[in-house]
Design an enzyme around this catalytic site. Structure first.
Site, mmCIF file in Angstrom:
data_model
loop_
_atom_site.group_PDB
_atom_site.id
_atom_site.type_symbol
_atom_site.label_atom_id
_atom_site.label_comp_id
_atom_site.label_asym_id
_atom_site.label_seq_id
_atom_site.Cartn_x
_atom_site.Cartn_y
_atom_site.Cartn_z
ATOM 1 N N SER A 108 -1.465 -4.343 -10.303
ATOM 2 C CA SER A 108 -1.121 -5.561 -11.047
ATOM 3 C C SER A 108 -1.848 -6.768 -10.471
ATOM 4 O O SER A 108 -2.330 -7.634 -11.212
ATOM 5 C CB SER A 108 0.391 -5.784 -11.007
ATOM 6 O OG SER A 108 1.082 -4.668 -11.516
ATOM 7 N N LYS A 234 5.742 4.248 -5.373
ATOM 8 C CA LYS A 234 5.860 2.816 -5.096
ATOM 9 C C LYS A 234 7.020 2.295 -5.926
ATOM 10 O O LYS A 234 7.007 2.373 -7.155
ATOM 11 C CB LYS A 234 4.574 2.069 -5.466
ATOM 12 C CG LYS A 234 4.723 0.548 -5.321
ATOM 13 C CD LYS A 234 3.482 -0.216 -5.764
ATOM 14 C CE LYS A 234 3.723 -1.724 -5.644
ATOM 15 N NZ LYS A 234 2.545 -2.514 -6.051
#
Length: 378
Positions: A108, A234
């Site tokens: 991201s 994650k």
């Protein structure tokens, strides 16, 4: 309510056992010879990139170990918004020299959604080359490879391998979530198919904010962890209860050959503001964007906890969490602005993300002040 809560999951067929020897086919990539002709034509790429690294340097074994992993920023040239490979390389080396455990491209923070396939490969290959040439050839690179179709996710995994990536960070698809089969069957099938075909091992990326609120349950993650080519998760959801369940279950799967220094399944917190909490719950570290600004502070927080200096670790965690709140509020725009304000580089995100005005830039810089002062003291 999120589509995937902690409800019973359907059974699925996986290869038994916890064999983590990654599948590594022999691939000849144009990236290894510095050519871009195998990529998409006419991409506005920086001309400064070329590689002289050997194939063996790109594809040596780099195990995942506990520590601080950084989802690196993607930098663009001012005016043209072309990929700035020089800054990408310098930033990667700066983080490596600070002592981080590994890097991640196409996350991201790396604006993967703003990049073409060719640019994604360029960023990863540039990062690999920079690390190799600076004495960090053993540092693993995780590459974001999530896509809405199974076919494209597999393609991204293969391209990540060709560019020198070691692991694929994969978000679940979400655009047609309302049409998915019940009990997460579609998600299980997706990750299984991608893991079966990927030349590099997968790390599950649970980030509800990026996929319309979809939040993978601990049951689903533990079930997927049984696949021999899925080696970690994650958790950006911030759910430490889920993190503890996953860490405990996968540790038990490893049975008699569990090695804390080299876990069979790596469980990472997705942000730095709950580093200590995740370690208490049995996690192995973080994969956090804040480390772009303060890698040493993140590393030192982990070190103090692992040394049993919990009060000192908590004191650092307070500063890190405050800084991470600024990063969470500003996203990639705020982090880049903070880098620019304190480190003299960073620039802007690619359009259509906004460019901060002078007042916003001052706000982001001030928000990171205590964190940067801590970082400079270490």
């Amino acid at each position: 309510m999120a589509p995937h809560n902690d409800a019973p999951s359907p059974s699925s067929s996986y290869t038994a056992g916890f064999n983590r020897m990654p599948y590594r086919p022999v691939v000849t990539s144009s990236l290894m010879t510095g050519r871009l002709d195998a990529m998409e034509p006419h991409s506005p790429l920086s001309s400064s990139y070329s590689t002289t690294s050997e194939s063996s340097d790109f594809h040596m074994a780099r195990p995942l170990v506990p520590g601080v992993y950084v989802p690196t920023m993607c930098f663009f040239e001012e005016g043209t918004e072309d990929v700035d490979t020089d800054t990408i390389a310098r930033h990667a080396v700066r983080l490596a020299r600070a002592g981080v455990t590994g890097l991640a491209t196409q996350g991201s923070n790396g604006e993967a959604v703003h990049l073409t396939h060719a640019e994604r490969q360029l960023v990863t290959a540039t990062t690999r080359k920079a690390l190799n040439e600076s004495g960090f050839s053993q540092m693993p690179i995780i590459v974001g490879c999530g896509a809405q179709s199974t076919r494209e996710a597999i393609q991204l995994c293969r391209e990540a391998w060709e560019a020198g990536g070691d692991y694929a960070l994969v978000l679940p698809p979400s655009y047609y979530a309302s049409l998915f089969a019940p009990a997460s069957e579609t998600i299980l099938s997706y990750f299984t198919a991608v893991a079966d075909a990927s030349p590099i091992p997968l790390i599950i990326y649970n980030f509800p904010g990026a996929v319309g609120g979809m939040d993978l349950s601990s049951d689903i993650i533990v079930q997927l962890a049984q696949h021999p080519n899925i080696v970690g998760v994650k958790l950006t959801c911030g759910n430490t209860g889920k993190l503890q369940r996953v860490a405990a279950a996968t540790r038990k799967m490893a049975a008699g050959h569990h090695d804390p220094a080299r876990p069979e399944f790596l469980v990472l917190a997705g942000s730095a503001d709950f580093t200590v909490q995740s370690l208490v719950a049995g996690g192995h570290g973080i994969l956090a964007g804040l480390a772009n600004i303060a890698p040493r502070a993140c590393i030192r927080t982990m070190e103090l906890f692992n040394q049993g200096k919990v009060a000192e670790a908590q004191a650092l965690q307070e500063v890190v969490a405050a800084g991470d709140w600024t990063a969470i509020q500003g996203g990639v725009v705020g982090v880049k602005s903070g880098l620019q304000g304190w480190m003299g580089y960073g620039g802007n995100a690619r359009s259509p993300l906004p460019k901060p005005n002078a007042e916003q830039a001052r706000k982001w810089k001030e928000g990171f002040r205590d964190l940067v002062l801590l970082e400079k003291s270490l």
